[in-house]
Every structure is written in C-alpha cells, then in structure tokens.
Write a protein that holds these residues in place. Structure first.
Motif, PDB file in Angstrom:
ATOM      1  N   PHE A  64       0.834  -1.081  -0.110  1.00 38.96           N
ATOM      2  CA  PHE A  64      -0.040  -0.155  -0.066  1.00 38.96           C
ATOM      3  C   PHE A  64       0.890   1.086  -0.093  1.00 38.96           C
ATOM      4  CE2 PHE A  64      -2.949   3.228   1.707  1.00 38.96           C
ATOM      5  CZ  PHE A  64      -3.919   3.279   0.833  1.00 38.96           C
ATOM      6  N   GLY A  65       1.364   1.753  -1.128  1.00 39.33           N
ATOM      7  CA  GLY A  65       2.064   2.960  -1.316  1.00 39.33           C
ATOM      8  C   GLY A  65       1.230   4.039  -1.514  1.00 39.33           C
ATOM      9  N   ILE A  66       1.781   5.224  -1.730  1.00 38.29           N
ATOM     10  CA  ILE A  66       0.958   6.711  -1.977  1.00 38.29           C
ATOM     11  C   ILE A  66       0.317   6.336  -3.303  1.00 38.29           C
ATOM     12  CG2 ILE A  66       3.103   7.775  -3.111  1.00 38.29           C
ATOM     13  CD1 ILE A  66       2.033  10.061  -1.031  1.00 38.29           C
ATOM     14  N   PHE A 103       4.002  10.564   4.272  1.00 39.26           N
ATOM     15  CA  PHE A 103       3.488   9.381   3.728  1.00 39.26           C
ATOM     16  C   PHE A 103       5.054   8.552   3.315  1.00 39.26           C
ATOM     17  CE2 PHE A 103       0.307   6.370   1.910  1.00 39.26           C
ATOM     18  CZ  PHE A 103       1.157   5.052   1.633  1.00 39.26           C
ATOM     19  N   TYR A 104       5.563   7.676   4.190  1.00 37.44           N
ATOM     20  CA  TYR A 104       6.950   7.042   3.956  1.00 37.44           C
ATOM     21  C   TYR A 104       6.788   5.728   3.662  1.00 37.44           C
ATOM     22  CZ  TYR A 104      11.378   5.716   5.792  1.00 37.44           C
ATOM     23  OH  TYR A 104      12.799   5.184   6.024  1.00 37.44           O
ATOM     24  N   PHE A 155      -4.980  11.763   0.831  1.00 41.98           N
ATOM     25  CA  PHE A 155      -3.766  12.316   0.137  1.00 41.98           C
ATOM     26  C   PHE A 155      -3.928  13.832  -0.341  1.00 41.98           C
ATOM     27  CE2 PHE A 155      -2.283  13.450  -4.288  1.00 41.98           C
ATOM     28  CZ  PHE A 155      -0.789  13.284  -4.000  1.00 41.98           C
ATOM     29  N   VAL A 156      -2.696  14.529   0.018  1.00 40.40           N
ATOM     30  CA  VAL A 156      -2.722  15.850  -0.189  1.00 40.40           C
ATOM     31  C   VAL A 156      -1.954  16.352  -1.514  1.00 40.40           C
ATOM     32  CG1 VAL A 156      -1.869  18.072   0.876  1.00 40.40           C
ATOM     33  CG2 VAL A 156      -3.022  16.410   2.372  1.00 40.40           C
ATOM     34  N   ARG A 157      -0.633  15.782  -1.436  1.00 49.01           N
ATOM     35  CA  ARG A 157       0.179  15.944  -2.482  1.00 49.01           C
ATOM     36  C   ARG A 157       1.510  15.228  -2.386  1.00 49.01           C
ATOM     37  NH1 ARG A 157       4.729  19.209  -1.871  1.00 49.01           N
ATOM     38  NH2 ARG A 157       4.771  20.581   0.001  1.00 49.01           N
ATOM     39  N   MET A 158       2.334  15.034  -3.551  1.00 51.12           N
ATOM     40  CA  MET A 158       3.316  14.457  -3.549  1.00 51.12           C
ATOM     41  C   MET A 158       4.425  15.664  -3.009  1.00 51.12           C
ATOM     42  SD  MET A 158       2.844  11.313  -4.879  1.00 51.12           S
ATOM     43  CE  MET A 158       4.467  10.621  -4.753  1.00 51.12           C
TER      44      MET A 158
END
Length: 228
Positions: A64-66, A103-104, A155-158
């Motif tokens: 489960f990645g970003i 998110f790490y 999610f907000v942003r990369m």
C-alpha cells in the motif's frame, strides 16, 4: 585462603550479574518513562510508514504505497493493521482531523518520504482485528472492547522530490553532533514504530528539503510519481 579467594570471586561475579540486571531494568524503566512522556505530549505532525512494493504474507499482499492511496475513492483510506501499542495510542488518542503526516515508503530499495497526507477521521476500531481472513486478525480483541485502532487519511500532494532515508540519516547524525532539529527525530530514535510523531520544527525542516537538491542522488528513486 584459596577458599576465601574463590568465595570472593563468586561474590564479585554475583555483584556484576546483579549490577548488569539492575542496569538493564533501569534502562527499560527509563524507556517506558520516555514513551509515556511522549504519549502525553501534544503533536500535530506525523510520519506514517507503508510498503509500496508487493509482499505476500500468509497469502495476503501487504502493498500500500502512496500511489495506491491516490487510487482510492476521494483519495482517502483507513490506516489499518497497526499492531504496536505505542503507535496505536498515537492514532487512538493523539491524531486529530487536520493533522498532516508524511507518507513514508518502507521496506523497499530506497525507503523515504514520498508525499503528504492529512488525517480526516480520528481514531476508531480497526476492523481487521475481528476478521479471521485478515492478516492482522486478533482473537483476543472483542467488538465491544477493541484492542486496535486506526484513522482515515487523505492524499494531499507528492513532495516535490523523494526525501530518502539515507539523506535523512546523514542530517540526523550531523544534527546529533552539531545541533539541529533532527537530532532526536523519531525516525531514528523510535525506528520500530510505523506511526510516529514529529515536532513542528522537525516537520518543517524535512519539508523544506524538497526545495533543495538531494545530498546523494544515487539514493533517489529513478522516477517520481505524478501529483495527480
């Protein structure tokens, strides 16, 4: 005389063993006190780890990645499966709506920070503890008295670039000796945690790294995911 020396050696050995045990107990006690103090502190920033690559455990893919989060409805998902008591306490008691987190990506070739997420639902019972088909099923947990909790994240942003673990470690070690905001960052002092608090100073310093060039470009993934 020989017997006296033998007795003395035994007594000395016993004292050394007792001293070692006391030192271990003291260290453990200090660690628990530190954890309790940390849990009683107020935080508004976090770092949350998840695996971006497929890994099958007991027939279940834990990936489960970003990028997976971005594919969820409203780019929002529950952060389930946490089975560490301190991390659980953070999610259950300390995380609030509006808090931001990094998110790490963990357990991959180049671990590090890929983006920013927001807490959109505060702690509630983790449904996976009740489902026997789930990897993190816990038979000792009851619906009317759940043991494990989770939050919902959006999610907000990369981040403008990937901020790698080796880069953060280099800065951490420098700050430990010369002083700086990452001297005591939880990523290295509480490395076992998958959910950890950050002070505002730590969070702001790390976030500013996205506007700088990485110290070692070989520790940066070849491609940066899109920001959509």
């Amino acid at each position: 005389m020989a017997r006296d020396r033998k007795t003395a050696r035994k007594s000395k050995a016993k004292k050394e063993v007792n001293g070692s045990q006391e030192a271990g107990e003291s260290a453990a006690k200090k660690s628990k006190v530190a954890e309790k103090k940390e849990e009683n502190s107020t935080y508004t920033r976090w770092l949350m780890k998840s695996e971006p690559n497929s890994r099958i455990e007991n027939g279940i893919d834990v990936k489960f990645g970003i990028e997976d989060l971005k594919k969820e409805t409203n780019q929002t998902a529950c952060w389930d499966g946490v089975r560490n008591y301190q991390a659980r306490n953070f999610m259950r008691d300390k995380m609030k709506k509006g808090h931001k987190a990094f998110f790490y990506h963990s357990n991959c070739k180049v671990p590090g920070i890929a983006g920013i997420i927001e807490i959109v639902k505060e702690g509630y019972a983790d449904h996976t503890q009740f489902d026997k088909k789930e990897l993190h099923f816990d038979s000792s947990s009851k619906v009317d008295k759940p043991k494990w909790f989770m939050v919902d994240v959006k999610f907000v942003r990369m981040t403008k670039r990937f901020i790698s673990l080796p880069e953060l470690k280099t800065i951490h070690l420098k700050h430990k000796t010369e002083g700086g905001p990452l001297a005591n960052v939880s990523l290295f002092t509480k490395a076992r945690l998958s959910v950890m608090p950050l002070t505002e100073a730590e969070y702001d310093f790390i976030l500013e790294l996205e506007n700088t060039d990485p110290v070692d470009k070989s520790c940066t993934p070849e491609t940066t995911p899109s920001d959509t």
